[in-house]
Scaffold this active site. Sequence first.
Site, PDB file in Angstrom:
ATOM      1  N   HIS A   1       0.825  -1.205   0.000  1.00 36.45           N
ATOM      2  CA  HIS A   1       0.000   0.000   0.000  1.00 36.45           C
ATOM      3  C   HIS A   1       0.861   1.256   0.000  1.00 36.45           C
ATOM      4  O   HIS A   1       0.495   2.263  -0.620  1.00 36.45           O
ATOM      5  CB  HIS A   1      -0.931  -0.005   1.211  1.00 36.45           C
TER       6      HIS A   1
ATOM      7  N   ASP B   1      -5.708   5.771   1.431  1.00 39.01           N
ATOM      8  CA  ASP B   1      -5.939   4.386   1.042  1.00 39.01           C
ATOM      9  C   ASP B   1      -7.410   4.083   1.291  1.00 39.01           C
ATOM     10  O   ASP B   1      -7.994   4.506   2.289  1.00 39.01           O
ATOM     11  CB  ASP B   1      -5.050   3.451   1.866  1.00 39.01           C
TER      12      ASP B   1
ATOM     13  N   TRP C   1      15.885  -9.582  -0.828  1.00 38.53           N
ATOM     14  CA  TRP C   1      14.935  -8.593  -1.376  1.00 38.53           C
ATOM     15  C   TRP C   1      15.590  -7.926  -2.575  1.00 38.53           C
ATOM     16  O   TRP C   1      16.821  -7.826  -2.621  1.00 38.53           O
ATOM     17  CB  TRP C   1      14.550  -7.559  -0.335  1.00 38.53           C
TER      18      TRP C   1
ATOM     19  N   GLY D   1      -0.179 -10.796  -5.669  1.00 37.51           N
ATOM     20  CA  GLY D   1      -0.598  -9.495  -5.162  1.00 37.51           C
ATOM     21  C   GLY D   1      -0.715  -8.525  -6.331  1.00 37.51           C
ATOM     22  O   GLY D   1      -0.024  -8.669  -7.348  1.00 37.51           O
TER      23      GLY D   1
ATOM     24  N   ASN E   1       0.157  -5.337  -6.898  1.00 32.72           N
ATOM     25  CA  ASN E   1       1.337  -4.583  -7.316  1.00 32.72           C
ATOM     26  C   ASN E   1       2.265  -5.447  -8.155  1.00 32.72           C
ATOM     27  O   ASN E   1       2.727  -5.034  -9.227  1.00 32.72           O
ATOM     28  CB  ASN E   1       2.096  -4.049  -6.096  1.00 32.72           C
TER      29      ASN E   1
ATOM     30  N   THR F   1       1.559  -8.263  -9.733  1.00 32.89           N
ATOM     31  CA  THR F   1       0.875  -8.664 -10.967  1.00 32.89           C
ATOM     32  C   THR F   1       0.939  -7.556 -12.009  1.00 32.89           C
ATOM     33  O   THR F   1       1.283  -7.785 -13.181  1.00 32.89           O
ATOM     34  CB  THR F   1      -0.591  -9.010 -10.656  1.00 32.89           C
TER      35      THR F   1
ATOM     36  N   GLU G   1       2.940  -4.902 -12.119  1.00 35.67           N
ATOM     37  CA  GLU G   1       4.315  -4.613 -12.544  1.00 35.67           C
ATOM     38  C   GLU G   1       4.754  -5.598 -13.625  1.00 35.67           C
ATOM     39  O   GLU G   1       5.461  -5.227 -14.578  1.00 35.67           O
ATOM     40  CB  GLU G   1       5.259  -4.671 -11.340  1.00 35.67           C
TER      41      GLU G   1
END
Length: 460
Positions: free
Chosen positions: A25, A120, A338, A358, A360, A362, A364
Amino acid sequence: MENLTETTDHRHRRIILFPLPYQGHLNPMLQLANILYSKGFSITILHTNFNAPKTSNYPHFTFKSVLDNAPQDERYTNIASQGLGSFDRIFLLNQYGADELREELEILLRDGQVSCLITDALWHFTQSVADSLNLPRLVLRTSSLFCFLLYASIPLFDDRGYFELSDNRVPELEEEVVEFPMLKVKDILKMGFKSKNDTVGECISSMVKQTKASSGIIWNSIKELEEPELEMMLHDFPVPSFLIPFPKHLTASSSSLLDQDRTFFPWLDLQPPNSVLYVSFGSVIQVEEKDFLEIAHGLVDSKQAFIWVVRPGFIKGSDWLEPLPDGFVGEMGRIVKWVPQQEVLAHNAIGAFWTHSGWNSTFESVCEGVPMICSPFWGDQPLNARYISEVTKVGVCLENGWEREAIASAIKRVMMDQEIRERAKVLKQKLDVSLIKGGSTYESLDSLAAYISSFPVMHR
């Protein structure tokens, strides 16, 4: 990516943004803030101390911590020790946050001319606060339009008895959802609701209701990806919608809550085009040790090169890679904690993305034309996975648990399927066209800036 420059001087107009304190988020909200700053608006970010953004990465914004500044407050002590995956914090702050937020907003309204508040969508309590101050509130919805329409249908699904089904009623679970035939009933159950009246159901219901009451909705998406869903939204939710693909404007690297490893890039640069599988299951998901080992065996058995993000805490009961035998991966892959995901997905060596689905991640992947293997867990993830596999057909679903043979087979299929790759490429081309003058994204962004500028500036 588009080089954002200031196009209009709105510096006397301030926008206040309030993200939810979770990685999936924070990223889109801070990307949106940068986009609006590039349009000439002044930006103030409200944030909790829990998962606070790295303010030093945004010297051009003003930051203000809110809501959880008094940890001794008895309302907050029962969640003080909860980890990244706990959404109890959301429910609690929605319940108790109104008075404190109103006080903070009144101070900001006295200090400067404010155009609007953007929160949000899950901060649903902020609508009543904004209304009490006559302050326009827009919402950022960090899932797809398709997912939102399904959330709005939860009362219908509850009436149909879907949430009462148990895992042992397999035939019913495999049936199509009548209103959304690309979905199976089991996808509805994976959303995580027991009924429309449980804690999560009530939160989502309030989110839907207060989104409808808002002054506008901002989506991290494009018309060309979700045109039928956009038409349904405009019919059922008659407030302005603005679809903007944030990843095509700015990366989310600067808003990462975790340190990013870049040491694998020299290795990645040496790999042939479309030859490497990128694997990441997001910032919250955890798996059992036995499932982790099945993933590892599936990756090695596929004989495909890979980059695998294993976040510390990803394996329940382990700090990091303790269950994995030394040398198990060998030279065919790299395991990292990461990464700067958008940069990885944009690399020409990446041939597919194995994801938790998720939104974001997906989206991207869609933005970079990368096919997907979908392993959804809960929430919107099963819905995104079905949309990718059944509607856009730029990926496949792994839906029968963690079995190394099925994993290896899915990897080989997606890495080698030219039809899936071509569909992903075409979808990316449509997205790229939407960015140029006259395109849907270009016009949506201009419309959003003009819409915000049409609000009377608020001050007290």
